[in-house]
Design a protein around this motif. Sequence first.
Motif, short mmCIF file in Angstrom:
data_model
loop_
_atom_site.label_atom_id
_atom_site.label_comp_id
_atom_site.label_asym_id
_atom_site.label_seq_id
_atom_site.Cartn_x
_atom_site.Cartn_y
_atom_site.Cartn_z
N LYS A 167 0.82 -1.22 0.00
CA LYS A 167 0.00 0.00 0.00
C LYS A 167 0.84 1.27 0.00
O LYS A 167 0.46 2.29 -0.60
N PHE A 168 2.02 1.23 0.66
CA PHE A 168 2.79 2.46 0.83
C PHE A 168 4.20 2.39 0.21
O PHE A 168 4.65 3.33 -0.44
N VAL A 169 4.91 1.28 0.43
CA VAL A 169 6.31 1.21 -0.01
C VAL A 169 6.41 1.02 -1.52
O VAL A 169 7.14 1.74 -2.21
N VAL A 170 5.66 0.05 -2.06
CA VAL A 170 5.72 -0.24 -3.49
C VAL A 170 5.33 0.97 -4.34
O VAL A 170 6.01 1.27 -5.34
N PRO A 171 4.24 1.71 -4.01
CA PRO A 171 3.92 2.91 -4.81
C PRO A 171 5.04 3.94 -4.84
O PRO A 171 5.24 4.61 -5.87
N MET A 172 5.78 4.07 -3.74
CA MET A 172 6.91 5.01 -3.72
C MET A 172 7.97 4.59 -4.73
O MET A 172 8.49 5.42 -5.50
N PHE A 173 8.30 3.30 -4.72
CA PHE A 173 9.28 2.81 -5.70
C PHE A 173 8.73 2.94 -7.12
O PHE A 173 9.47 3.26 -8.06
N GLY A 174 7.42 2.69 -7.29
CA GLY A 174 6.83 2.79 -8.61
C GLY A 174 6.94 4.19 -9.19
O GLY A 174 7.23 4.36 -10.38
N ASP A 175 6.73 5.22 -8.36
CA ASP A 175 6.86 6.60 -8.82
C ASP A 175 8.30 6.90 -9.26
O ASP A 175 8.54 7.60 -10.26
N VAL A 176 9.25 6.39 -8.49
CA VAL A 176 10.68 6.61 -8.82
C VAL A 176 11.01 5.96 -10.16
O VAL A 176 11.69 6.56 -11.02
N PHE A 177 10.53 4.71 -10.37
CA PHE A 177 10.83 4.00 -11.61
C PHE A 177 10.21 4.71 -12.82
O PHE A 177 10.78 4.72 -13.92
N LYS A 178 9.01 5.29 -12.65
CA LYS A 178 8.36 6.02 -13.76
C LYS A 178 9.18 7.23 -14.19
O LYS A 178 9.23 7.57 -15.37
N ARG A 179 9.80 7.91 -13.24
CA ARG A 179 10.60 9.08 -13.57
C ARG A 179 11.81 8.71 -14.41
O ARG A 179 12.21 9.44 -15.34
N ILE A 191 4.24 -6.83 -9.40
CA ILE A 191 4.08 -6.35 -8.02
C ILE A 191 3.48 -4.95 -8.01
O ILE A 191 2.59 -4.64 -7.20
N ILE A 192 3.94 -4.08 -8.90
CA ILE A 192 3.40 -2.72 -8.98
C ILE A 192 1.93 -2.77 -9.41
O ILE A 192 1.09 -2.01 -8.89
N ALA A 193 1.59 -3.68 -10.32
CA ALA A 193 0.20 -3.82 -10.76
C ALA A 193 -0.70 -4.27 -9.60
O ALA A 193 -1.81 -3.75 -9.42
N ILE A 194 -0.21 -5.22 -8.80
CA ILE A 194 -0.97 -5.68 -7.63
C ILE A 194 -1.16 -4.52 -6.65
O ILE A 194 -2.24 -4.34 -6.08
N SER A 195 -0.10 -3.74 -6.45
CA SER A 195 -0.18 -2.59 -5.55
C SER A 195 -1.20 -1.56 -6.04
O SER A 195 -1.97 -1.01 -5.25
N GLN A 196 -1.23 -1.32 -7.34
CA GLN A 196 -2.19 -0.36 -7.90
C GLN A 196 -3.63 -0.85 -7.76
O GLN A 196 -4.54 -0.07 -7.46
N VAL A 197 -3.83 -2.16 -7.98
CA VAL A 197 -5.18 -2.73 -7.79
C VAL A 197 -5.63 -2.57 -6.35
O VAL A 197 -6.78 -2.21 -6.07
N LEU A 198 -4.73 -2.83 -5.40
CA LEU A 198 -5.04 -2.68 -3.98
C LEU A 198 -5.37 -1.24 -3.64
O LEU A 198 -6.32 -0.95 -2.91
N GLU A 199 -4.57 -0.31 -4.21
CA GLU A 199 -4.79 1.11 -3.90
C GLU A 199 -6.09 1.63 -4.51
O GLU A 199 -6.82 2.39 -3.87
N ASN A 200 -6.39 1.19 -5.72
CA ASN A 200 -7.59 1.68 -6.40
C ASN A 200 -8.89 1.08 -5.87
O ASN A 200 -9.96 1.68 -5.99
N ASN A 201 -8.78 -0.13 -5.28
CA ASN A 201 -9.99 -0.84 -4.84
C ASN A 201 -10.03 -1.09 -3.34
O ASN A 201 -10.81 -1.93 -2.87
#
Length: 382
Positions: A167-179, A191-201
Amino acid sequence: MPSIDLSRYEKKKAAKPSNKEGEGGLIALFNKDISFGGKELNDKKKEAFYLELSSLLLAGINLKSSLELITSDQEKAADQVLFKTIQDSIIKGGALSDALQGTNKFSLYEVYSLQIGEETGKLTEVLQDLARFYQNKIKQRRKIVSAVTYPCVVMSTSLGAVFFMLKFVVPMFGDVFKRFGGHLPWITEKIIAISQVLENNFWRVFILILLLSAFIFSARNTERFRQLSSRLILKIPVVGNLVQKIYLARFCNSMRLLINARIPLLRAISLSKQMIGYYPVESTLQKVEEDIMQGKSLHQSLQQFSIYPSKLIQLIKVGEETNQLDYFFARVSEQYIEEVEYRTSTLSSMMEPLIIIFLGLIVGVILISMYLPLFQMSNSFQ
């Protein structure tokens, strides 16, 4: 032995509907001591009451004085009022069984057992049997709870850590990787996809869980729900067999208690049905009652149901042939209790390392997936 008028008991049954101890499923498995607003007195208080009352009567103290001592020993005001009510009923000339039934805090099988004890002059023995029954029940429950407590704590803590990371750690890494852009490893993308599904739902899943919990709570006493839930639990490997033996041990123990109190077999089966509160056993006992009234023996009626093992059927058959049903029910109950205690302790010992390994692997996969892109980026800069 004085004759017993069973028609009196039938009338009392109609006047005071039974109060089941608990329903099937995992909730009933633990059968908590503390009842939040429950109608009956909890098991721990019943055990203390029967044990103390039987000890005082054995010491030669009369029933009225014994109840006075028990009442004065109560710490809670509600318990003092309850036992004072019982004491006042005895002072007015009532029987102990009638006094307990009038409070609506004791089940019918306790009332009937005490009635038989009073009529046969074996009240002290019945009180001791009731005390042992609740003592064994509480002891069994505590061992089961202690066996599963540590695995449950480890599982909850580990799942909480995994949830926090997703919920918190993976999204932070995901934002860094997008940059930084570029192609991410397959496992990192998943793993990022699972994190996004959890965050959105997250809130949808949370509300769904609340609605499901509310539905289960409201439907838990319906016959259809109890049938389906018990059938599902019995099909779970290891757990199903464990639950089956827990309730068979309780059934055998209650039958031992009632038969030992000289309650007729049909009445003992009827009271056990009210006392168990577990659908697979409860539903079969209705048919067993009908079969016995038509002339069948107990073991012949029980053997048509798969919930009762063949070994139990054979021992009941021997008990019927030797007129020692209470003894064989006691032996089977002890055997099942010992087996349940052994299996729960073994299951707990096996679950602890497996849970740690399994959740350790999940956490390890998440960490590796987050650090793999960093390793790739560091190699590209070299």
